[in-house]
Design a protein around this motif. Structure first.
Motif, PDB file in Angstrom:
ATOM      1  N   ARG A   1       7.198  25.417 -18.451  1.00 55.50           N
ATOM      2  CA  ARG A   1       8.122  24.330 -18.174  1.00 55.50           C
ATOM      3  C   ARG A   1       7.324  23.161 -17.773  1.00 55.50           C
ATOM      4  NH1 ARG A   1      10.077  23.950 -12.433  1.00 55.50           N
ATOM      5  NH2 ARG A   1       7.993  24.484 -11.895  1.00 55.50           N
ATOM      6  N   ASN A   2       5.624  23.626 -17.378  1.00 53.55           N
ATOM      7  CA  ASN A   2       5.052  22.744 -16.806  1.00 53.55           C
ATOM      8  C   ASN A   2       4.409  21.382 -17.464  1.00 53.55           C
ATOM      9  OD1 ASN A   2       5.902  22.552 -14.114  1.00 53.55           O
ATOM     10  ND2 ASN A   2       3.884  23.517 -13.382  1.00 53.55           N
ATOM     11  N   ALA A   3       3.515  22.978 -18.715  1.00 58.02           N
ATOM     12  CA  ALA A   3       3.262  22.660 -19.179  1.00 58.02           C
ATOM     13  C   ALA A   3       3.421  21.241 -20.294  1.00 58.02           C
ATOM     14  CB  ALA A   3       2.522  23.849 -20.322  1.00 58.02           C
ATOM     15  N   CYS A   4       4.732  22.108 -20.690  1.00 60.80           N
ATOM     16  CA  CYS A   4       6.249  21.085 -21.687  1.00 60.80           C
ATOM     17  C   CYS A   4       5.983  19.662 -21.048  1.00 60.80           C
ATOM     18  CB  CYS A   4       7.579  21.796 -21.287  1.00 60.80           C
ATOM     19  SG  CYS A   4       7.374  23.832 -22.477  1.00 60.80           S
ATOM     20  N   ILE A   5       6.090  20.003 -19.636  1.00 60.49           N
ATOM     21  CA  ILE A   5       6.674  18.504 -19.219  1.00 60.49           C
ATOM     22  C   ILE A   5       4.842  17.386 -19.581  1.00 60.49           C
ATOM     23  CG2 ILE A   5       6.743  16.823 -17.550  1.00 60.49           C
ATOM     24  CD1 ILE A   5       8.197  19.090 -16.185  1.00 60.49           C
ATOM     25  N   ALA A   6       4.198  17.776 -19.453  1.00 59.23           N
ATOM     26  CA  ALA A   6       2.309  17.587 -19.773  1.00 59.23           C
ATOM     27  C   ALA A   6       2.468  16.723 -21.181  1.00 59.23           C
ATOM     28  CB  ALA A   6       1.253  18.017 -19.130  1.00 59.23           C
ATOM     29  N   ALA A   7       2.506  17.792 -21.881  1.00 58.37           N
ATOM     30  CA  ALA A   7       2.784  18.085 -23.625  1.00 58.37           C
ATOM     31  C   ALA A   7       3.471  16.626 -24.042  1.00 58.37           C
ATOM     32  CB  ALA A   7       3.080  19.091 -24.626  1.00 58.37           C
ATOM     33  N   GLY A   8       4.841  16.432 -23.286  1.00 54.03           N
ATOM     34  CA  GLY A   8       5.596  15.634 -23.568  1.00 54.03           C
ATOM     35  C   GLY A   8       5.250  14.393 -23.143  1.00 54.03           C
ATOM     36  N   ASN A   9       4.513  14.409 -22.184  1.00 52.84           N
ATOM     37  CA  ASN A   9       4.256  12.577 -21.801  1.00 52.84           C
ATOM     38  C   ASN A   9       2.091  12.580 -22.722  1.00 52.84           C
ATOM     39  OD1 ASN A   9       5.852  12.851 -19.810  1.00 52.84           O
ATOM     40  ND2 ASN A   9       4.720  13.796 -18.306  1.00 52.84           N
ATOM     41  N   VAL A  10       1.742  13.804 -22.755  1.00 49.62           N
ATOM     42  CA  VAL A  10       0.339  13.026 -23.767  1.00 49.62           C
ATOM     43  C   VAL A  10       0.565  12.742 -24.543  1.00 49.62           C
ATOM     44  CG1 VAL A  10      -2.413  14.432 -24.023  1.00 49.62           C
ATOM     45  CG2 VAL A  10      -0.658  14.517 -21.779  1.00 49.62           C
ATOM     46  N   TRP A  11       1.628  13.543 -25.333  1.00 51.32           N
ATOM     47  CA  TRP A  11       1.538  13.549 -27.172  1.00 51.32           C
ATOM     48  C   TRP A  11       2.255  12.725 -27.233  1.00 51.32           C
ATOM     49  CZ3 TRP A  11      -0.671  18.649 -25.374  1.00 51.32           C
ATOM     50  CH2 TRP A  11      -1.761  18.868 -26.092  1.00 51.32           C
ATOM     51  N   ALA A  12       3.014  11.924 -26.501  1.00 54.72           N
ATOM     52  CA  ALA A  12       4.840  10.659 -26.592  1.00 54.72           C
ATOM     53  C   ALA A  12       4.248  10.645 -27.531  1.00 54.72           C
ATOM     54  CB  ALA A  12       4.426   9.970 -25.089  1.00 54.72           C
ATOM     55  N   ALA A  13       5.541  10.122 -28.225  1.00 56.23           N
ATOM     56  CA  ALA A  13       5.732   9.216 -29.819  1.00 56.23           C
ATOM     57  C   ALA A  13       4.664   8.178 -30.225  1.00 56.23           C
ATOM     58  CB  ALA A  13       6.410   8.950 -30.079  1.00 56.23           C
TER      59      ALA A  13
ATOM     60  N   ALA B   1       1.960   7.161 -27.610  1.00 52.33           N
ATOM     61  CA  ALA B   1       0.689   7.315 -26.916  1.00 52.33           C
ATOM     62  C   ALA B   1      -0.195   7.399 -27.431  1.00 52.33           C
ATOM     63  CB  ALA B   1       0.863   8.502 -26.053  1.00 52.33           C
ATOM     64  N   PRO B   2      -1.543   7.189 -27.612  1.00 57.13           N
ATOM     65  CA  PRO B   2      -2.770   7.777 -28.724  1.00 57.13           C
ATOM     66  C   PRO B   2      -3.168   8.785 -28.900  1.00 57.13           C
ATOM     67  CG  PRO B   2      -3.587   6.318 -27.017  1.00 57.13           C
ATOM     68  CD  PRO B   2      -2.189   6.908 -26.334  1.00 57.13           C
ATOM     69  N   ASP B   3      -3.312   9.970 -30.138  1.00 55.67           N
ATOM     70  CA  ASP B   3      -4.019  11.091 -30.370  1.00 55.67           C
ATOM     71  C   ASP B   3      -4.992  11.281 -30.697  1.00 55.67           C
ATOM     72  OD1 ASP B   3      -3.610  13.653 -30.427  1.00 55.67           O
ATOM     73  OD2 ASP B   3      -2.622  14.373 -32.035  1.00 55.67           O
ATOM     74  N   PRO B   4      -6.095  10.370 -30.241  1.00 53.42           N
ATOM     75  CA  PRO B   4      -7.680  10.859 -30.715  1.00 53.42           C
ATOM     76  C   PRO B   4      -7.952  12.281 -30.868  1.00 53.42           C
ATOM     77  CG  PRO B   4      -7.856  10.077 -28.610  1.00 53.42           C
ATOM     78  CD  PRO B   4      -6.178   9.938 -28.917  1.00 53.42           C
ATOM     79  N   ALA B   5      -7.816  13.216 -30.501  1.00 50.24           N
ATOM     80  CA  ALA B   5      -7.752  14.358 -30.919  1.00 50.24           C
ATOM     81  C   ALA B   5      -7.245  15.173 -32.078  1.00 50.24           C
ATOM     82  CB  ALA B   5      -8.289  15.311 -29.586  1.00 50.24           C
ATOM     83  N   GLY B   6      -6.214  13.877 -31.810  1.00 47.09           N
ATOM     84  CA  GLY B   6      -5.333  15.424 -32.725  1.00 47.09           C
ATOM     85  C   GLY B   6      -4.676  16.256 -32.102  1.00 47.09           C
ATOM     86  N   GLY B   7      -4.171  16.188 -31.513  1.00 49.68           N
ATOM     87  CA  GLY B   7      -3.367  17.483 -31.283  1.00 49.68           C
ATOM     88  C   GLY B   7      -2.427  17.233 -31.030  1.00 49.68           C
ATOM     89  N   ARG B   8      -1.079  16.448 -31.485  1.00 44.76           N
ATOM     90  CA  ARG B   8       0.186  16.280 -31.358  1.00 44.76           C
ATOM     91  C   ARG B   8       1.083  17.395 -32.670  1.00 44.76           C
ATOM     92  NH1 ARG B   8       0.486  11.303 -32.465  1.00 44.76           N
ATOM     93  NH2 ARG B   8       0.959  11.117 -29.769  1.00 44.76           N
ATOM     94  N   PRO B   9       0.201  17.635 -33.649  1.00 47.42           N
ATOM     95  CA  PRO B   9       1.272  18.518 -34.818  1.00 47.42           C
ATOM     96  C   PRO B   9       0.976  19.920 -34.117  1.00 47.42           C
ATOM     97  CG  PRO B   9      -0.709  17.002 -36.240  1.00 47.42           C
ATOM     98  CD  PRO B   9      -0.693  17.575 -34.484  1.00 47.42           C
ATOM     99  N   ALA B  10      -0.085  20.270 -33.299  1.00 43.95           N
ATOM    100  CA  ALA B  10      -0.062  21.961 -32.567  1.00 43.95           C
ATOM    101  C   ALA B  10       0.614  21.606 -32.207  1.00 43.95           C
ATOM    102  CB  ALA B  10      -1.464  22.010 -31.893  1.00 43.95           C
ATOM    103  N   ALA B  11       0.440  20.478 -30.605  1.00 45.13           N
ATOM    104  CA  ALA B  11       1.485  21.359 -29.950  1.00 45.13           C
ATOM    105  C   ALA B  11       2.751  20.671 -30.213  1.00 45.13           C
ATOM    106  CB  ALA B  11       1.306  19.484 -28.573  1.00 45.13           C
ATOM    107  N   ALA B  12       3.314  20.182 -31.102  1.00 49.55           N
ATOM    108  CA  ALA B  12       5.264  19.563 -31.909  1.00 49.55           C
ATOM    109  C   ALA B  12       5.363  21.810 -31.692  1.00 49.55           C
ATOM    110  CB  ALA B  12       4.761  19.326 -32.434  1.00 49.55           C
ATOM    111  N   ALA B  13       4.104  22.051 -32.571  1.00 55.11           N
ATOM    112  CA  ALA B  13       4.577  23.033 -33.103  1.00 55.11           C
ATOM    113  C   ALA B  13       5.476  24.492 -31.769  1.00 55.11           C
ATOM    114  CB  ALA B  13       3.619  23.502 -33.898  1.00 55.11           C
ATOM    115  N   GLU B  14       3.947  24.299 -30.797  1.00 54.82           N
ATOM    116  CA  GLU B  14       4.261  25.162 -29.748  1.00 54.82           C
ATOM    117  C   GLU B  14       5.994  24.692 -28.834  1.00 54.82           C
ATOM    118  OE1 GLU B  14       2.980  27.993 -29.593  1.00 54.82           O
ATOM    119  OE2 GLU B  14       1.167  27.480 -31.056  1.00 54.82           O
ATOM    120  N   LEU B  15       5.791  24.060 -29.015  1.00 50.83           N
ATOM    121  CA  LEU B  15       6.893  23.200 -28.529  1.00 50.83           C
ATOM    122  C   LEU B  15       8.037  23.479 -29.293  1.00 50.83           C
ATOM    123  CD1 LEU B  15       6.631  19.657 -26.752  1.00 50.83           C
ATOM    124  CD2 LEU B  15       6.731  21.746 -25.471  1.00 50.83           C
TER     125      LEU B  15
END
Ligand code: B12
Ligand code: SF4
Ligand code: SF4
Length: 382
Positions: free
Chosen positions: A304-316, A318-332
């Motif tokens: 649950r906590n990791a979901c909240i953090a992912a929603g903040n770190v990869w908010a639409a 927000a910059p994503d220099p390391a390119g983690g957004r697609p992987a995070a979205a798939a896990e969500l």
């Protein structure tokens, strides 16, 4: 009991690994409004605080005949910042309850030996007992109570964990830091308000008073259910605890590096990536967090906590220099089908922040059509 005996015991306890050893008389009044705090609802769902309030307010109900309270401090400042804000600093260790308790047991033996008393004449606690640890610490002069509610030491800053021993031996008490007004919150804060200003969720209704219902530490560690929607976006990348009001405190510049004799560092936890946390299985959770304080959340709480953090770190936006957004979205998307409704709800919330509501709905519908993720999106749409 004479001062010489007290100093002998202090040395013995320091020798066991405690960084600070202070003494208070058990009849000192250390309450500054526990009942008012409870009446205001600041304890959130921590009903155990209400149930044990009488004992917290009266050490005689915990150990009849208690004459002194020995307060012990364990410094957990590693001497340098550890990268990452996902876990509170204290959690980057094996569970301190487990590592400090054996030393408390030895401390009991030292008391028996030096003071000719038996095991029934003292009781020790670290965190979990019905004792106002911060009140006793301030009364014994271990530090002062900051506007951030923490007991701050002038030698160790904010980075002291506390333990207490109630004992039927009347030791001469140590002095509080300022004998004239020992109970004043923010005694050595001056005009500073950094902690109050830095709190991401405005959890201080007054200096020194924390409303747990708004506190990230409470929600990420103690709350078992849904986190209020209006707070989630303020959690940042935190997945366990929060140090914000401690970390900004200028008194930390005096903090010595902890001897760490009673702590077992687990800095590897700070290296865990957020996507890795989203992927935790029951087996991996057990393997990584065995023996740490983090296990308290159980797997569903940490996801649950990791979901909240992912929603903040990869908010639409927000910059994503390391390119983690697609992987995070798939896990969500996957977690939106988790067996726990709490995890499902927060995964959908996060996905909507990461992808936007339309794309999140499409991805979830696709997953559902493939019958891999049995989530009912409508339940969680705000
Ligand atoms: C419940 C709890 C929480 C709750 C509520 C926090 C709160 N502020 O009360 C939540 C989950 C939010 C929480 C969070 C954290 N906690 Co906590 N928590 C506790 C616990 C179990 C009980 C605290 C309590 O009784 N709260 C109710 C309020 C009203 O009580 P209080 O703040 O202690 O104040 C009372 C007395 O201290 C006294 N008093 C106040 N000022 C003064 C001054 C003087 C001179 C005197 C004599 C008396 C006095 O009057 C008050 C009312 O009776 C204690 C362990 C324990 N057994 O005490 C740990 C404890 C307070 N937590 C601790 C820590 C480390 C944290 C976190 C930093 C963890 C993190 N990194 O996420 C955060 C910090 C949040 C914050 N700013 O307070 C440490 C604090 C160490 C220290 N140096 O102060 C403790 C002591 C645990 C430990 N054994 O080390 N915590
Ligand atoms: S622990 Fe974090 S959320 Fe809680 S009062 Fe301190 S800064 Fe605010
Ligand atoms: S940050 Fe400032 S106001 Fe807050 S506890 Fe530290 S000195 Fe006091």
């Amino acid at each position: 009991m004479n001062r010489e005996r007290r100093e002998q015991l202090r040395e013995r306890l320091r020798g066991l690994g405690f960084d600070v050893v202070r003494f208070a008389a058990a009849d000192t009044v250390v309450d500054r409004g526990l009942r008012e705090w409870l009446a205001a609802g600041h304890q959130a769902e921590m009903t155990w605080l209400e149930r044990s309030a009488d004992k917290r307010l009266d050490p005689q109900l915990v150990l009849p005949g208690a004459a002194s309270v020995i307060v012990l401090g364990v410094n957990y400042w590693p001497g340098r910042e550890v990268a990452g804000t996902t876990f509170a600093r204290y959690a980057l260790h094996q569970d301190y309850h487990d590592t400090i308790t054996p030393a408390l047991k030895l401390a009991g033996h030292a008391i028996e030996e030096l003071c000719a008393v038996g095991a029934a004449d003292y009781r020790y606690y670290v965190d979990a007992g019905p004792v106002l640890e911060r009140g006793w610490a301030a009364a014994a002069g271990l530090g002062f109570r900051g506007k951030n509610a923490n007991v701050i030491s002038r030698e160790h800053g904010n980075w002291l964990l506390l333990a207490t021993i109630l004992v039927r031996v009347p030791f001469a008490a140590d002095e509080a830091l300022a004998a004239t007004e020992p109970g004043r919150t923010g005694l050595f804060c001056g005009k500073c308000t950094r902690c109050l200003d830095a709190c991401p969720t405005a959890a201080f209704p007054a200096p020194g008073v924390v409303d747990s219902r708004r506190c990230i530490s409470y929600h990420t560690i103690e709350n078992r259910g849904f986190v209020p929607r209006e707070l989630r976006a303020k959690f940042g990348a935190r997945v366990f605890g929060c140090d914000e009001c401690l970390a900004v405190c200028p008194w930390n510049r005096f903090a010595q590096t902890g001897r760490s004799e009673l702590l077992a560092r687990r800095h590897d936890l700070a290296q865990l990536g957020l996507v890795e946390l989203l992927r935790l299985t029951p087996e991996r959770f057990r393997e990584v967090f065995r023996g740490t304080a983090v296990k308290r959340t159980k797997l569903a709480g940490l996801l649950r906590n990791a979901c909240i953090a992912a929603g903040n770190v990869w908010a639409a936006d927000a910059p994503d220099p390391a390119g983690g957004r697609p992987a995070a979205a798939a896990e969500l998307v996957r977690l939106a089908g988790h067996e726990s409704p709490v995890v499902r709800g927060h995964a959908v919330w996060a996905l909507r922040r990461v992808l936007g509501a339309d794309r999140a709905a499409t991805d979830l519908a696709t997953a559902r059509a493939a019958e891999t993720e049995p989530v009912v999106l409508a339940e969680y749409v705000d």
